[in-house]
Design an enzyme around this catalytic site. Structure first.
Site, mmCIF file in Angstrom:
data_model
loop_
_atom_site.group_PDB
_atom_site.id
_atom_site.type_symbol
_atom_site.label_atom_id
_atom_site.label_comp_id
_atom_site.label_asym_id
_atom_site.label_seq_id
_atom_site.Cartn_x
_atom_site.Cartn_y
_atom_site.Cartn_z
ATOM 1 N N ASP A 187 0.800 -1.055 -0.102
ATOM 2 C CA ASP A 187 0.075 -0.018 -0.143
ATOM 3 C C ASP A 187 0.791 1.315 -0.074
ATOM 4 O O ASP A 187 2.032 1.343 -0.373
ATOM 5 C CB ASP A 187 -1.157 0.043 1.078
ATOM 6 C CG ASP A 187 -2.256 0.594 0.849
ATOM 7 O OD1 ASP A 187 -2.344 1.815 0.629
ATOM 8 O OD2 ASP A 187 -3.456 -0.149 0.710
ATOM 9 N N HIS A 234 -4.122 6.203 2.525
ATOM 10 C CA HIS A 234 -4.928 4.952 1.709
ATOM 11 C C HIS A 234 -4.434 3.807 2.640
ATOM 12 O O HIS A 234 -4.808 2.745 3.247
ATOM 13 C CB HIS A 234 -4.373 4.748 0.611
ATOM 14 C CG HIS A 234 -5.358 3.846 -0.335
ATOM 15 N ND1 HIS A 234 -4.904 2.469 -0.321
ATOM 16 C CD2 HIS A 234 -6.267 3.623 -1.067
ATOM 17 C CE1 HIS A 234 -5.644 1.897 -0.720
ATOM 18 N NE2 HIS A 234 -6.601 2.588 -1.432
ATOM 19 N N SER A 274 -10.757 -1.167 -2.692
ATOM 20 C CA SER A 274 -9.642 -1.043 -1.681
ATOM 21 C C SER A 274 -9.972 -1.053 -0.502
ATOM 22 O O SER A 274 -9.127 -1.594 0.491
ATOM 23 C CB SER A 274 -9.006 0.335 -1.839
ATOM 24 O OG SER A 274 -7.955 0.452 -2.822
#
Ligand SMILES: *[C@@H]1O[C@H](CO)[C@@H](O)[C@H](O)[C@H]1NC(C)=O
Ligand SMILES: *[C@@H]1O[C@H](CO)[C@@H](O)[C@H](O)[C@H]1NC(C)=O
Ligand SMILES: *[C@@H]1O[C@H](CO)[C@@H](O)[C@H](O)[C@H]1NC(C)=O
Ligand SMILES: *[C@@H]1O[C@H](CO)[C@@H](O)[C@H](O)[C@H]1NC(C)=O
Ligand SMILES: *[C@@H]1O[C@H](CO)[C@@H](O)[C@H](O)[C@H]1NC(C)=O
Ligand SMILES: *[C@@H]1O[C@H](CO)[C@@H](O)[C@H](O)[C@H]1NC(C)=O
Length: 783
Positions: A153, A226, A571
């Protein structure tokens, strides 16, 4: 100049124009990945690197050039390297017999799969975690204790309370990973929760040049948000009274496996010259290095919320290659299905060894209705903390208040950057349509033009799915039916007016779940006989931890700092399933990754909280090309009754019958009989593309329940087909016993009339012993 010479010159320059790019691309040096399959025999890391060097030296001028061209030599499980090559050098290497594939790393091919929208919030998971605590299942799974989950990530914000290690067990003795030093990050940032952190930048820097450290940290630290979000979704601690700006959804935050250990492999980075809200990039060579390390480090589960916007053949797909090696090492791999829906055939990560996860809604909403001048009240959602003064404001459609000079490719009404006239928009509520551009970017444009508030209208493709955003001004988002109502009101009213009611959090909204419009859809174009996606999980408006070096919208003009934020995308659903896999691993440490996947797939649910079939974002019934086998139910998956197991060799056999190059040159494909099909991988679902007449496939189930049991089959055939399961009853005398059966699918005589060419029909086959329901979806199309 004579006409003939002119002609010659013209021809010559035309030729040059045609040839130059060709020549350039021959000489142009690009990163290629050269992949050899598995490492054979026992070799030291030095010996492996030397072998890789010698391949490079065989195509390069000098030893130095060979050395300097090498970016990565993959040594743990993946046998391959990434190097800077010309096209000619790459093609020479691809001719070698021992090479499985050589492929160019393409910038911009892979990115994190959020839907380019976010906001902040307190906590949605409060309710759930209270229920979970009481739940026997989480207790049995010891909340994921001793299981290690690795994530590829954008990095991690280690100071988040979600990564506290208070009361955590010791780092498992099997762990071999590291905590890599870098910008604002060193080993002190790791603890018993976050046990590993590394970063991979060579591919990125080869393409973009040295990382601009005002865009990102040259370390595992997250400047995007994220990676912090996904890793806290997998394994964040239980954090009471978590909330954010505006105090939306205050409650207890918790990851799915709050006692699991986490390891971050940072592979995705900001793109120079582009806003962070517009996305990021992850290079295949960097991801392969990360997966190879994760295998060597000893993770048990890998969660990858990264994908392509286009399906990619497995031998040229860095994630598929890496995941197969992970599977060989008995690591479960969950990946996002992609956000390119609702168009069909848009899946990323459809490889048969991956758990491919679609996205659906949760039962929490953020109601912010709109009141029109005629008194009509229209439903809307948002999590912006900004509120209007309580009075009516003039309402305009963006297409009616455009600036004088707008780029031609701008679509009217979409509030793209610079498109609105401040003269015409000032003091008004502006109605903007979704389409191009980011949702939060449209709000930024309305604010720039002096609008006081904005309404985001869904296009028909977005249906009723409302992503709640932390817009930079008062705002709300409406579904496509309501968007048309508002446009009508504006078009047919002399002085249209409106007011946006401030948002509040509402729990138990109905129906839930429904499929997100953005979730990528099957069929699987790479191996059409493997049904994908596998499953769906929450991916719309998900609250989790956030990086304090990023704003909730990621807009450069937004300086708000939040500890928790809401995001949407596959995601977000992928780490939910990774967490479920970690819990199953804790309960059943000896199960293969295929068994864990099977348990998740065959136990998934098909109903929403109104007791009706799960729908799409527009309220139409959804199908397995959106949700696979349905919505994940980890509690049920813990006791699936039967599992469909598969080994690494089974995947190699599948590659043999699918005509794709084999990933393991030492593996000799058996002679294929004409009846061999890719349908025979022992997969817990069934897809048959281009059925001509009749096909019979075999499956084998393993009894993982207690001892003696009798399972009865039942079938819901796809319309226009008949299905026969043989034998229809399976008798088991002990745990671990395997039984095989066949499924015969036959097109009925009027099949073509009912199904049509290229159309898919869906059905189910189910085994039940009265306690367990082992359900498999099927999708069939005609030749
Ligand atoms: C890590 O960085 C912090 C802050 O710069 C420093 O106080 C600490 O000593 C460092 N720890 C190690 C192990 O280098
Ligand atoms: C680095 O990024 C910042 C922020 O976008 C920009 O202002 C700066 O010019 C960039 N530096 C370089 C060397 O490109
Ligand atoms: C939760 O946090 C808020 C401030 O963020 C505070 O006002 C409130 O008292 C806290 N509630 C509890 C139960 O701790
Ligand atoms: C986005 O813009 C492109 C070209 O500018 C256009 O072809 C496309 O239709 C637009 N998409 C939407 C959804 O408006
Ligand atoms: C309203 O007017 C706009 C053009 O100004 C047009 O694109 C739109 O279709 C109209 N909508 C309705 C519902 O009348
Ligand atoms: C279907 O099978 C029949 C008999 O095996 C064959 O003649 C026919 O060409 C096949 N049709 C297609 C579309 O493959």
């Amino acid at each position: 100049m004579k006409a003939s010479t002119m002609k010659k010159k013209l021809v010559l320059s035309l030729l040059l124009m045609l040839l130059l790019p060709l020549l350039a691309s021959c000489v142009e040096r690009q990163v290629y990945i050269v992949y050899f399959g598995e490492h054979r025999g026992k070799k030291t890391f030095n010996e492996i690197e030397e072998t890789h060097h010698s391949y490079l030296f065989s195509v390069k001028e000098s030893e130095e050039e060979a050395k300097s061209s090498l970016l990565y030599s993959y040594k743990n499980s993946i046998n391959g390297f990434a190097a800077v090559l010309t096209r000619h050098e790459a093609s020479k290497l691809s001719e070698l017999e021992e090479v499985v594939s050589v492929f160019r790393s393409k910038p911009g091919k892979y990115s994190l799969q959020t839907t380019r929208s976010w906001e902040f919030v307190g906590l949605e998971e409060g309710e759930k975690s209270k229920k979970l605590k009481k739940d026997d299942f989480w207790f049995k799974a010891r909340y994921g204790k001793e299981v290690i989950v690795g994530l590829l990530d954008s990095g991690v914000w280690p100071e988040s309370k979600s990564f506290s290690d208070e009361g955590m067990g010791p780092i498992p003795k099997s762990w071999r990973g590291i905590c890599q030093n870098g910008d604002a990050f060193n080993s002190s940032n790791c603890n018993r929760k976050l046990i590993g952190a590394r970063y991979y930048l060579k591919g990125y820097e080869q393409y973009y040049g040295p990382l601009n450290t005002s865009l990102d940290y040259k370390s595992p630290r997250d400047m995007d948000g994220h990676g912090t979000h996904t890793s806290s979704t997998v394994g964040g601690r239980t954090v009471p009274n978590a909330s954010a700006l505006g105090g939306f959804a205050r409650g207890t935050a918790s990851g799915g496996a709050p006692l699991a250990h986490l390891a971050m492999y940072k592979v995705c980075w900001a793109i120079p010259g582009q806003g962070k809200e517009d996305g990021n990039t992850c290079f295949a060579e960097d991801m392969l290095a990360a997966i190879d390390d994760a295998i060597g480090d000893g993770v048990h589960v890998i969660s990858i919320s990264i994908g392509t916007s286009q399906p990619t053949p497995y031998p040229k797909d860095g994630i598929a290659i890496g995941a197969l090696h992970a599977i060989r090492n008995n690591i479960v791999v969950a990946c996002s299905a992609g956000n390119s829906g609702p168009a069909p055939s848009t899946l990323s990560n459809p490889a048969p060894w991956i758990i491919t996860v679609g996205a659906s809604s949760v039962d929490r909403a953020f109601f912010a209705p709109l009141v029109l001048g005629n008194g009509m009240k229209i439903e809307g959602q948002t999590v912006t903390p900004y509120e209007l003064k309580k009075k009516m404001y003039p309402l305009v459609y963006a297409a009616h208040v455009v600036a004088p000079k707008v780029p031609k490719n701008y679509i009217a009404g979409q509030c793209l950057p610079g498109s609105l006239s401040p003269k015409k928009a000032r003091g008004k509520i502006v109605f903007c349509m979704r389409g191009n551009g980011t949702r939060v970017g449209k709000g930024e444009e309305v604010k720039r033009a002096g609008g006081v508030g904005f309404i985001l209208g869904n296009s028909p493709d977005n249906g009723a799915e409302l992503a709640a955003d932390a817009h930079v001004l008062p705002a709300t988002a409406v579904n496509s039916d309501n968007a048309i109502k508002i446009l009508k009101y504006i078009n047919f009213t002399k002085e249209p007016m409106a007011y946006i009611v401030p948002a509040r959090t509402v729990l138990h909204s109905k129906p839930a779940p429904f499929m997100a419009a953005f979730t990528s859809k099957g069929p699987n174009t790479i191996t059409p006989d493997i049904l994908k996606p596998d499953i769906t999980a929450p991916g719309l408006n998900i609250l989790a931890a956030w990086s304090e070096a990023s704003s909730p919208t990621k807009l450069a003009s937004d300086h708000r700092v939040v500890k928790y934020n809401i995001l949407s995308g596959t995601s977000m659903s992928c780490p939910h399933v990774a967490a479920a896999a970690a819990l199953l691993k804790a309960i059943h440490p000896t199960w293969s990754s295929a068994a864990i996947r099977s348990a998740l797939i065959t136990s998934a649910g098909l109903k929403n909280n109104m007791g009706m079939p799960i729908t799409d974002a527009s309220g139409n019934p959804a199908n397995p090309f959106q949700y696979g086998s349905g919505h994940f139910r980890p509690t049920k998956a813990a006791d699936p009754g039967l599992v469909y197991d598969a080994s690494y060799t089974d995947y190699l056999l599948l590659l043999c019958s699918s005509g794709l190059p084999n990933f393991d040159p030492s593996f000799k494909c058996p002679k294929l009989s004409p009846t061999t099909t890719t349908n025979n991988l022992n997969y817990p679902s069934l897809a048959i593309s281009k059925l001509n007449g009749t096909v019979t496939v075999e499956r084998t189930v393993t009894n993982v329940g207690d001892g003696k049991s009798v399972y009865f089959s039942s079938v819901k055939p796809p319309l226009g087909f008949s299905i026969k399961v043989s034998p229809p009853i399976l008798f088991f005398s002990h745990m671990g016993e395997k039984k095989s059966f066949t499924i015969t699918v036959k097109a009925e005589s009027d099949g073509v009339g009912t199904v049509g060419k290229n159309g898919y029909r869906f059905g189910w086959f189910t085994w039940t012993d009265g306690v367990h329901i082992v359900r498999s979806p099927m999708a069939v199309s005609l030749a």
